[in-house]
Enzyme design. Structure first.
Site, PDB file in Angstrom:
ATOM      1  N   ASN A  82      43.076  37.243  47.536  1.00  0.00           N
ATOM      2  CA  ASN A  82      42.194  38.257  48.067  1.00  0.00           C
ATOM      3  C   ASN A  82      41.471  37.696  49.530  1.00  0.00           C
ATOM      4  OD1 ASN A  82      41.915  40.050  46.180  1.00  0.00           O
ATOM      5  ND2 ASN A  82      40.532  38.558  44.884  1.00  0.00           N
TER       6      ASN A  82
ATOM      7  N   GLY B 107      37.206  41.649  47.803  1.00  0.00           N
ATOM      8  CA  GLY B 107      36.910  40.852  46.850  1.00  0.00           C
ATOM      9  C   GLY B 107      37.054  39.501  46.795  1.00  0.00           C
TER      10      GLY B 107
ATOM     11  N   HIS C 176      42.729  30.222  47.825  1.00  0.00           N
ATOM     12  CA  HIS C 176      42.992  30.044  46.588  1.00  0.00           C
ATOM     13  C   HIS C 176      44.067  31.392  46.278  1.00  0.00           C
ATOM     14  CE1 HIS C 176      39.408  32.564  46.619  1.00  0.00           C
ATOM     15  NE2 HIS C 176      39.760  33.279  45.764  1.00  0.00           N
TER      16      HIS C 176
ATOM     17  N   HIS D 223      45.268  33.259  43.046  1.00  0.00           N
ATOM     18  CA  HIS D 223      45.143  33.703  41.799  1.00  0.00           C
ATOM     19  C   HIS D 223      46.606  33.795  41.039  1.00  0.00           C
ATOM     20  CE1 HIS D 223      41.009  35.347  41.617  1.00  0.00           C
ATOM     21  NE2 HIS D 223      41.156  35.230  43.063  1.00  0.00           N
TER      22      HIS D 223
HETATM   23  P1  5GP Z   1      37.909  35.657  44.743  1.00  0.00           P
HETATM   24  O1  5GP Z   1      37.132  36.949  44.296  1.00  0.00           O
HETATM   25  O2  5GP Z   1      37.348  34.729  45.914  1.00  0.00           O
HETATM   26  O3  5GP Z   1      39.287  35.953  45.149  1.00  0.00           O
HETATM   27  O4  5GP Z   1      38.084  34.714  43.611  1.00  0.00           O
HETATM   28  C1  5GP Z   1      37.324  33.683  43.308  1.00  0.00           C
HETATM   29  C2  5GP Z   1      37.388  33.058  41.878  1.00  0.00           C
HETATM   30  O5  5GP Z   1      36.704  32.011  41.767  1.00  0.00           O
HETATM   31  C3  5GP Z   1      37.255  34.444  40.773  1.00  0.00           C
HETATM   32  O6  5GP Z   1      38.048  34.455  39.910  1.00  0.00           O
HETATM   33  C4  5GP Z   1      35.799  33.375  40.222  1.00  0.00           C
HETATM   34  O7  5GP Z   1      36.036  33.520  38.717  1.00  0.00           O
HETATM   35  C5  5GP Z   1      36.306  31.955  40.538  1.00  0.00           C
HETATM   36  N1  5GP Z   1      35.294  30.962  40.426  1.00  0.00           N
HETATM   37  C6  5GP Z   1      34.161  31.032  40.959  1.00  0.00           C
HETATM   38  N2  5GP Z   1      33.486  29.882  40.603  1.00  0.00           N
HETATM   39  C7  5GP Z   1      34.276  29.001  40.115  1.00  0.00           C
HETATM   40  C8  5GP Z   1      33.942  27.622  39.635  1.00  0.00           C
HETATM   41  O8  5GP Z   1      32.944  27.193  39.743  1.00  0.00           O
HETATM   42  N3  5GP Z   1      35.060  27.288  38.887  1.00  0.00           N
HETATM   43  C9  5GP Z   1      36.243  27.834  38.667  1.00  0.00           C
HETATM   44  N4  5GP Z   1      36.980  27.259  37.684  1.00  0.00           N
HETATM   45  N5  5GP Z   1      36.400  29.002  39.048  1.00  0.00           N
HETATM   46  C10 5GP Z   1      35.215  29.842  39.949  1.00  0.00           C
END
Ligand code: 5GP
Ligand code: ZN
Length: 111
Positions: free
Chosen positions: A84, A90, A97, A99
């Site tokens: 993302n 999102g 990162h 996914h």
């Molecule tokens: P994004 O929405 O930025 O692509 O994904 C962020 C991801 O980080 C989400 O899937 C969310 O569940 C995960 N996430 C957010 N905070 C934490 C955390 O403190 N620890 C872990 N392991 N995952 C996190």
């Protein structure tokens, strides 16, 4: 980087279920999994997103190799990698990162 949740996971200040680590890359379980396997693969160095890291070919190559190593370690054959990039699609954590999702059928296009 200060106030970055994933930098804090890399440093160990915030706990995570770490599943893979090498010199430059860390993978840990997403706390809100969207598939039976849902890992987040991050470069240990702070980059905002995939566009940001792509300016550094050496780090980019090491990062891609790290993602492949995680998939191999976890014996994933069919998997999806999602970057993302930007709040409108999102992205909520602005430390690059991947996914890494696997273990269930997935539709296309993504919602
Ligand atoms: P994004 O929405 O930025 O692509 O994904 C962020 C991801 O980080 C989400 O899937 C969310 O569940 C995960 N996430 C957010 N905070 C934490 C955390 O403190 N620890 C872990 N392991 N995952 C996190
Ligand atoms: Zn960071």
């Amino acid at each position: 980087m200060a106030d970055c949740i994933f930098c804090s996971i890399v440093s160990g200040d915030i706990p995570a279920t770490r599943v893979y680590e090498d010199e430059r890359t860390l993978a840990f379980a997403d706390t809100n999994p969207q598939a039976p396997t849902h890992l987040l693969v991050v470069p240990k160095e702070h980059f905002t997103d995939i566009a940001d890291v792509s300016r550094d070919p050496e780090v980019s190559a090491a990062y891609l190799a790290g993602i492949r190593a995680v998939a191999e370690q976890e014996r994933l054959h069919d998997f999806r990698v999602v970057f993302n990039t930007g709040a409108d699609v999102g992205q909520t954590v602005f430390h690059l990162h991947a996914h890494l999702l696997a273990g269930r059928p997935m539709g296309w296009p993504p919602g």
